[in-house]
Scaffold this active site. Structure first.
Site, PDB file in Angstrom:
ATOM      1  N   CYS B  80      -7.065  -6.268 -29.680  1.00 26.34           N
ATOM      2  CA  CYS B  80      -5.726  -6.846 -29.559  1.00 26.34           C
ATOM      3  C   CYS B  80      -5.646  -8.246 -30.147  1.00 26.34           C
ATOM      4  O   CYS B  80      -4.562  -8.805 -30.259  1.00 26.34           O
ATOM      5  CB  CYS B  80      -5.296  -6.857 -28.103  1.00 26.34           C
ATOM      6  SG  CYS B  80      -5.353  -5.225 -27.377  1.00 26.34           S
ATOM      7  N   SER B 199       2.329  -3.001 -20.652  1.00 22.06           N
ATOM      8  CA  SER B 199       3.002  -3.175 -21.937  1.00 22.06           C
ATOM      9  C   SER B 199       3.175  -1.795 -22.575  1.00 22.06           C
ATOM     10  O   SER B 199       2.369  -0.898 -22.364  1.00 22.06           O
ATOM     11  CB  SER B 199       2.203  -4.108 -22.851  1.00 22.06           C
ATOM     12  OG  SER B 199       0.872  -3.669 -22.986  1.00 22.06           O
ATOM     13  N   HIS B 324       3.928  -4.421 -27.681  1.00 18.21           N
ATOM     14  CA  HIS B 324       2.530  -4.727 -28.006  1.00 18.21           C
ATOM     15  C   HIS B 324       2.001  -3.811 -29.110  1.00 18.21           C
ATOM     16  O   HIS B 324       1.235  -2.892 -28.857  1.00 18.21           O
ATOM     17  CB  HIS B 324       1.687  -4.597 -26.726  1.00 18.21           C
ATOM     18  CG  HIS B 324       0.252  -4.942 -26.886  1.00 18.21           C
ATOM     19  ND1 HIS B 324      -0.232  -5.754 -27.891  1.00 18.21           N
ATOM     20  CD2 HIS B 324      -0.839  -4.581 -26.151  1.00 18.21           C
ATOM     21  CE1 HIS B 324      -1.548  -5.876 -27.755  1.00 18.21           C
ATOM     22  NE2 HIS B 324      -1.944  -5.171 -26.723  1.00 18.21           N
TER      23      HIS B 324
END
Lengths: 138, 380
Positions: B80, B199, B324
């Site tokens: 991420c 998310s 996200h």
């Protein structure tokens, strides 16, 4: 405990003994004594590469847990997942077999071998689950 | 050594894009960043592309789409933190004096790759017993509640805050305001976390143009924002179990950034942090030293992290509200920082903000506290 003949679902991480018992496997640093799961090639504490492979204790303390209600297709939901702290100072994740109402952080847990998944040909494999120690006393 | 400046930003709408792919999205963000900088795209000398699941040569496909094929291009995968790591690599190339104008883009078409819960790599021992990312954060949430007495209702205030911010952001995945009741009544995912605590699976891309002092003075002086720090660490292997309610990895990465930027946590006016789950925002801001350990839930309850509060957290809507798209996330955070610092954030504008901080943290592997962590500080 029923004897389980099926091979380990994670060879090298889970030992299955002749008598049906078993334990998780990791490394012990011969130089500083730190333990690691899974097996490592070097110690993160002192960088020694003199590590021996050992079997861990089968009782520990429940650090935290969750009931998983959404997962990947390989896993049937719901299941309980938790982290158990072992006396060797390693924290290991595993599924938990317990009555949720009696599960609490800090309780003693025991590792037990159980059928866990299948190989590519559909043959059963042996894995582990953590169970509250009280429920194994009788 | 030159400073590094962000002179142009671009970002697609975050959400589901069934008719586009990661190339289309990356290209759209890149072209918008070029237009925002107001420069001739031929000035760009190198490119960095962050993504996680988009396959080989994603960055090259983006460049080919916008007529910039041929540039030195580095694809970056760091879970991420991929997009944030791409910015860091791009900034190093400028700081080293190799290039004066570079672009960093982060892109992800996640809806075509994933449905439901993300998991660690299948080879990982924790994945083998059924670990999912929501379940790992759920376990951290349960432990935090156990140690600090946070209530489930307090935790719900975080998705409420972030989704209400997202409702003010035209590019956010979610544009609907929610209540604590909505959170508590949403579908359970991994106890105690529910759907609104997680998310979403999002498609999107973002891009930033970076320049040296020299190029900035020549081409785009007025709207530039200084990239005062861009730091990265990976998680270490613990030699004994440590608290899962505190993040040494976040703390160390932040300390590197504060030192590099010459500031302390008390100087941060607002931040975008990696709220992949509601509990994650708690762990991030406490790890960053912006709030004391165990104190954030009560601070949120007092409104301190609101848009008009003492230290707004995730004014864009964060990962919970804005969405996200893994590779796009870290770049989009910097886009928000730049828009806020320029005073171009519309009805979610934080008045007078001079220092913004962005934090990304991603990935999971057995035995390490976290995989990749980045902190970026932007100042005006």
């Amino acid at each position: 405990m029923p004897r389980i003949d099926a091979p380990s679902f994670r060879p090298g991480e889970l030992e299955v003994h002749e008598d049906g018992s078993g334990n998780l496997v990791g490394s012990r640093c011969s130089s500083c004594g730190a333990h690691f799961f899974p097996v490592r090639d070097a110690c993160s504490g002192c960088l020694s590469t003199d590590l021996e492979t050992i079997g861990f204790s089968t009782t520990g303390i429940l650090y935290t847990y969750s009931v998983v209600r959404q997962s990947t297709p390989e896993f049937e939901v719901p299941y309980i997942l938790g982290y158990v702290d072992f006396p060797e100072k390693v924290r290991i994740m595993g599924q938990i077999r317990a009555d949720l109402d009696y599960l609490s952080i800090g309780m003693p847990m025991v590792l037990e071998l159980e059928p866990f998944g299948e190989d590519d040909d559909g043959n059963p494999l042996t894995g582990y689950r953590f169970v509250p120690q009280e429920s194994t006393d009788d | 050594m030159t400073d590094v400046h962000v002179v142009g930003v671009g970002m697609t709408r975050f959400g589901k894009h069934p008719d586009a792919d990661s190339t289309d999205l990356g290209a759209q963000a890149l072209l918008e960043a070029v237009a925002d900088a107001g420069i001739d795209p031929r000035l760009i000398e190198a490119a960095y592309c962050g993504h996680v699941f988009q396959g080989m040569v994603t960055g090259q496909r983006v460049l080919a789409q916008v007529g910039l094929a041929g540039l030195p291009l580095t694809n970056v995968e760091n879970a991420c933190s991929s997009g944030a790591t791409a910015i860091r690599e791009a900034s190093f190339a400028v700081r080293a004096g190799e290039y004066d104008v570079v672009v960093a883009v982060g892109t992800e078409h996640l809806t075509s790759q994933f449905r439901g819960a993300l998991t660690p790599d299948p080879s990982d021992p924790e994945a083998a017993v059924g670990a999912t990312m929501p379940s790992v954060y759920a376990m951290r949430a349960r432990r935090y509640m156990h140690e600090f007495g946070m209530t489930r209702e307090q935790l719900a205030l975080i998705p409420v805050k972030n989704k209400n911010n997202a409702a003010l952001n035209p590019l956010a995945h979610f544009r609907t305001r929610i209540t604590v009741e909505d959170v508590l009544e949403s579908r359970p995912v991994a106890d105690p976390l529910r759907l609104h605590d997680c998310s979403p699976v999002t498609d999107g891309a973002a891009a930033v143009i970076l320049m040296s002092d020299k190029a900035k003075k020549r081409f785009c002086d007025t709207r530039a924002v200084r990239l005062a720090a861009s730091t990265l660490r990976s998680g270490s292997v613990d030699v004994e179990p440590t608290s899962m309610t505190f993040e040494p990895l976040t703390r160390l990465t932040a300390q590197d950034a504060y030192e590099r930027a010459g500031i302390g946590p008390e100087d941060v006016d607002f931040c975008e942090v990696h709220d992949c789950f509601s509990i994650a925002e708690v762990l991030r801001v406490e790890g960053l030293g912006l709030f004391g350990q165990g104190e954030y839930p009560a601070a949120v309850q007092r409104g301190e992290a609101d848009l008009g509060g003492r230290l707004p957290v995730n004014p864009s809507g964060g990962l919970l509200g804005k969405g996200h798209p893994l590779g796009g996330t870290g770049v989009a955070q910097v886009v928000e920082l730049v828009r806020q610092l320029r005073g171009e954030a519309g009805n979610r504008q934080i008045e007078g903000a001079k220092v913004g901080l962005a934090h990304c943290r991603g990935g999971k592997a057995v035995g390490i506290e976290g995989a990749a962590c980045t902190v970026q500080v932007l100042t005006r």
